[in-house]
Design an enzyme around this catalytic site. Structure first.
Site, short mmCIF file in Angstrom:
data_model
loop_
_atom_site.label_atom_id
_atom_site.label_comp_id
_atom_site.label_asym_id
_atom_site.label_seq_id
_atom_site.Cartn_x
_atom_site.Cartn_y
_atom_site.Cartn_z
N ARG A 256 0.85 -1.19 0.00
CA ARG A 256 0.00 0.00 0.00
C ARG A 256 0.89 1.24 0.00
NH1 ARG A 256 -3.41 -3.04 -1.43
NH2 ARG A 256 -5.30 -3.64 -0.30
N HIS B 293 -1.37 0.12 -9.48
CA HIS B 293 -2.01 -0.81 -8.53
C HIS B 293 -2.60 -2.02 -9.28
CE1 HIS B 293 -3.91 -0.96 -4.28
NE2 HIS B 293 -3.81 -2.17 -4.77
C1 GLV Z 1 -5.13 -5.30 -3.87
O1 GLV Z 1 -4.49 -4.34 -3.59
C2 GLV Z 1 -5.58 -6.26 -2.91
O2 GLV Z 1 -5.39 -6.05 -1.71
O3 GLV Z 1 -6.16 -7.27 -3.32
#
Ligand code: GLV
Length: 310
Positions: free
Chosen positions: A225, A273
């Site tokens: 994150r 992401h």
């Molecule tokens: C993506 O970031 C997840 O946590 O699946």
């Protein structure tokens, strides 16, 4: 009927509905905010929610995270205590993340950054040694994903060490545990891969002080994150030359605004992401199984511990 409210954020609602209705024949599928009578909702399937989200559903039986990380559910401080919460552990997603991490490490280890720069000048220059960094990788967080990444890099010939909050037996991989050993861990990690869960204990963990402990020329990879890394501190250490590069699938802020300096740093590689995606096709089996387990009063697979926060 089994009523599930889906809140967008991971995957396509129609795709989830298609996959889940094949496995839960009496599925009553509702897509937030069009939830009908909230008192008749049994399950939430979501990746990220806002403060106050859960309070609108008084009769929930369980919460199904639509991803591996569940910090987006804890964004509502009233996440119901005492309800089963399950997250996704998907070998397909894990494999994608191992590939992402291996690419990021090899890009710098095998000097592709330098060869790309030489190619831009059409310069045929042998750099001599095929590698630049010591072949040591430190993986922060050794859960499903971090563990698979560590073992994958071990298979590519790296010495791997794993840092965990509490001591763990990582088999052939050295373990350093706890904040007391974090500085020593960082000092011996020319490649640092962050795969921690985001909790109050890990938010901002990689600040200037900690990142400065990495050896000069280190490369930081983050596929956990954005909140784990203090972005301005990372940028400052890149600009000062203490860090040689960063490979980021997650950023703070996210999405990264177009004018942000991170985009333009020559030694930063950014992916939006997407290092590992939750696909309804591969995740639906475990979601449907957990719905059945909860309805039968059985413990869920891949439970989230609300007191630990992951
Ligand atoms: C993506 O970031 C997840 O946590 O699946």
């Amino acid at each position: 009927m089994v009523s599930i409210v889906f809140k967008a954020g991971a995957g396509d609602a129609d795709d989830w509905q298609r996959q889940l209705s094949q496995r839960i024949p009496d599925l009553d599928w509702r897509v937030w905010p069009d939830v009908g009578d909230p008192a008749t909702v049994h399950f939430i399937l979501a990746f990220k929610v806002e403060r106050g989200f859960f309070a609108q559903f008084p009769n929930l039986k369980g919460i199904l995270a639509a991803g591996a990380g569940v910090d987006g559910l804890f964004a509502d401080p009233d996440l119901p205590r005492g309800l089963p919460i399950a997250r996704i552990v998907d070998p397909h997603m894990t494999q994608q993340m191992v590939q992402w991490a291996a690419y990021g490490v090899l890009h710098f280890f095998r000097r592709f950054d330098e060869y790309r720069a030489l190619q831009a000048k059409a310069e045929w220059q042998e750099l001599g040694s095929p590698t630049r960094h010591p072949n040591r990788v430190g993986v922060l967080g050794f859960g499903e994903i971090g563990g698979a990444i560590g073992r994958g890099l071990l298979g590519l010939g790296f010495f791997v060490q794993g840092w965990t909050m509490t001591p763990r037996d990582l088999g052939p991989i050295d373990n350093l545990a706890g904040l007391d050993h974090l500085d020593a861990f960082l000092a011996s990690s020319p490649f640092l891969i962050c795969s921690l869960p985001l909790t109050p204990a890990t938010r901002g963990l990689l600040n200037r002080e900690r990142l400065s402990k990495l050896p000069k020329g280190a490369v930081v990879l983050n596929l956990a994150r954005g909140g784990h890394v203090v972005t301005d501190d990372l940028l400052a250490l890149l600009e000062e030359g203490h860090l040689a590069g960063a490979v980021l699938d997650v950023t703070d802020p996210e999405p990264l605004p177009p004018q942000h300096r991170l985009w333009r740093h020559p030694n930063v590689i950014i992916t939006p992401h997407e290092s590992g995606l939750t696909t309804p096709e591969t995740a639906a089996d475990q979601i449907a199984a957990n719905v059945k387990r909860i309805l039968a009063g059985e413990p869920v697979q891949n439970p989230v511990d609300i007191t630990r926060g992951y």
